[in-house]
Write a protein that holds these residues in place. Structure first.
Motif, short mmCIF file in Angstrom:
data_model
loop_
_atom_site.label_atom_id
_atom_site.label_comp_id
_atom_site.label_asym_id
_atom_site.label_seq_id
_atom_site.Cartn_x
_atom_site.Cartn_y
_atom_site.Cartn_z
N ARG A 87 -38.37 -15.62 -15.72
CA ARG A 87 -39.25 -14.51 -15.40
C ARG A 87 -38.54 -13.68 -14.34
NH1 ARG A 87 -44.76 -15.01 -11.82
NH2 ARG A 87 -45.87 -13.13 -12.57
N ILE A 88 -38.40 -12.39 -14.59
CA ILE A 88 -37.61 -11.53 -13.72
C ILE A 88 -38.52 -10.55 -12.98
CG2 ILE A 88 -35.84 -9.74 -13.67
CD1 ILE A 88 -34.59 -11.15 -16.12
N VAL A 89 -38.34 -10.48 -11.68
CA VAL A 89 -39.10 -9.54 -10.85
C VAL A 89 -38.13 -8.50 -10.30
CG1 VAL A 89 -40.53 -9.25 -8.79
CG2 VAL A 89 -40.81 -11.29 -10.22
N LEU A 90 -38.42 -7.24 -10.59
CA LEU A 90 -37.65 -6.11 -10.08
C LEU A 90 -38.55 -5.26 -9.19
CD1 LEU A 90 -35.96 -5.04 -13.45
CD2 LEU A 90 -34.85 -6.28 -11.59
N PHE A 91 -37.96 -4.64 -8.17
CA PHE A 91 -38.76 -3.79 -7.29
C PHE A 91 -37.85 -2.79 -6.59
CE2 PHE A 91 -37.15 -7.03 -4.49
CZ PHE A 91 -36.98 -6.41 -3.26
N ASP A 92 -38.47 -1.78 -5.99
CA ASP A 92 -37.77 -0.80 -5.17
C ASP A 92 -38.28 -0.93 -3.73
OD1 ASP A 92 -36.48 0.29 -7.42
OD2 ASP A 92 -38.13 1.69 -7.77
N TYR A 93 -37.37 -0.93 -2.78
CA TYR A 93 -37.80 -0.87 -1.39
C TYR A 93 -38.48 0.48 -1.13
CZ TYR A 93 -35.02 -5.01 -0.28
OH TYR A 93 -34.52 -6.28 -0.24
N VAL A 94 -39.42 0.49 -0.20
CA VAL A 94 -40.11 1.72 0.12
C VAL A 94 -39.09 2.76 0.62
CG1 VAL A 94 -41.82 2.81 1.61
CG2 VAL A 94 -42.26 0.55 0.65
N GLY A 95 -39.09 3.91 -0.03
CA GLY A 95 -38.10 4.94 0.26
C GLY A 95 -37.02 5.02 -0.79
#
Length: 268
Positions: free
Chosen positions: A45-53
């Motif tokens: 299971r892969i979790v991707l995200f963007d840091y705020v900004g």
């Protein structure tokens, strides 16, 4: 909990029972992992995200005070893990995210199973004679001044130096576009927080088993830094890549996938 997932533009892929979280570096976003994800989504299971900004995160949630040091970003990592009710995560961090992940693991070990650091550095500025980080303080100050005076010029100057794959111009152009797509004020603060940070004092507190992937000819994190980190980080494994530059997940995704898979196969 939903607002955290929107704030950091969290995306979940894959079907496996174990979780890998990929965390991008400065000036980038989760799309930078697109060549790596296919190597893992069948079994994880892969979790991707963007840091705020960064990327498609919620710019309205950017707080200059909170993000004035790496702990603010580490808290966001923990927020996402809590919102998704994760545990025993394999955290893969590129560049500054290596230290962000380590700091988060010190705060809440139970979320983490292993950490993979891709081009990490606990300190970018030299502290001679005991520590070589690759930059004099004046180098960093000059870089930050360039960002403030001529943001586009800074991006076009830095991108080829850090990508270091001149025969593949498209990679340099992508990185330059990624740099330029950021809010200049947020990007400059993130750069200052990144390049002025010093995580060396936290290394003894880190206990999660860690793979350090050291790139060759890395202008941001030279081999001396990888060796230092390996010598001061318990439960760490150091592997030297043939990949040149600071972005092997873009320039050499097959080698990056291979090293991570080999490490995970040996520790699980």
């Amino acid at each position: 909990m939903t607002d955290v997932l929107l704030r950091n533009h969290v995306n979940i892929l894959g079907t496996g029972s174990r979780t890998i979280m990929f965390a991008h570096g400065f000036g980038c976003d989760q799309d930078m992992w697109r060549y790596i994800v296919p190597g893992f989504e069948a079994n994880y299971r892969i979790v991707l995200f963007d840091y705020v900004g960064s990327g498609k995160s919620s710019l309205n949630d950017y707080n200059p005070c909170k993000y004035s040091d790496l702990q603010g970003y580490a808290q966001d990592v923990l927020d996402i893990m809590e919102a998704l009710d994760l545990n025993d995560v394999i955290f893969v961090g590129h560049s500054v995210s290596s230290m962000i992940g380590m700091l988060a693991s010190i705060q809440a070990q139970s979320y983490f199973d292993h950490i993979v650091m891709l081009g990490p550095s606990p300190r970018y500025i030299n502290d001679l004679p005991d520590y070589y980080g690759g930059f004099d303080k004046s180098d960093i100050e000059e870089l930050l001044n360039m960002m403030q005076m001529n943001f586009a010029g800074w991006a076009s100057y830095l991108a080829p130096i850090v990508m270091r794959n001149p025969e593949r111009r498209e990679l340099t152009e992508e990185l330059e576009r990624s740099f330029c797509s950021r809010d200049p004020h947020i990007a400059r603060q993130f750069a200052e927080v990144t390049f002025m940070s010093d995580c060396r004092a936290s290394l003894p507190d880190a206990s999660i088993p860690t793979l350090i992937l050291q790139c060759s000819e890395d202008s941001i994190a030279p081999v001396e830094v990888g060796n230092y980190l390996h010598n001061h980080l318990k439960n760490s494994t150091l592997r030297l890549m043939t990949a040149k530059g600071h972005y092997p997940h873009l320039s050499h995704p097959e080698e990056t996938i291979q090293f991570i898979k080999e490490y995970l196969a040996n520790v699980q």
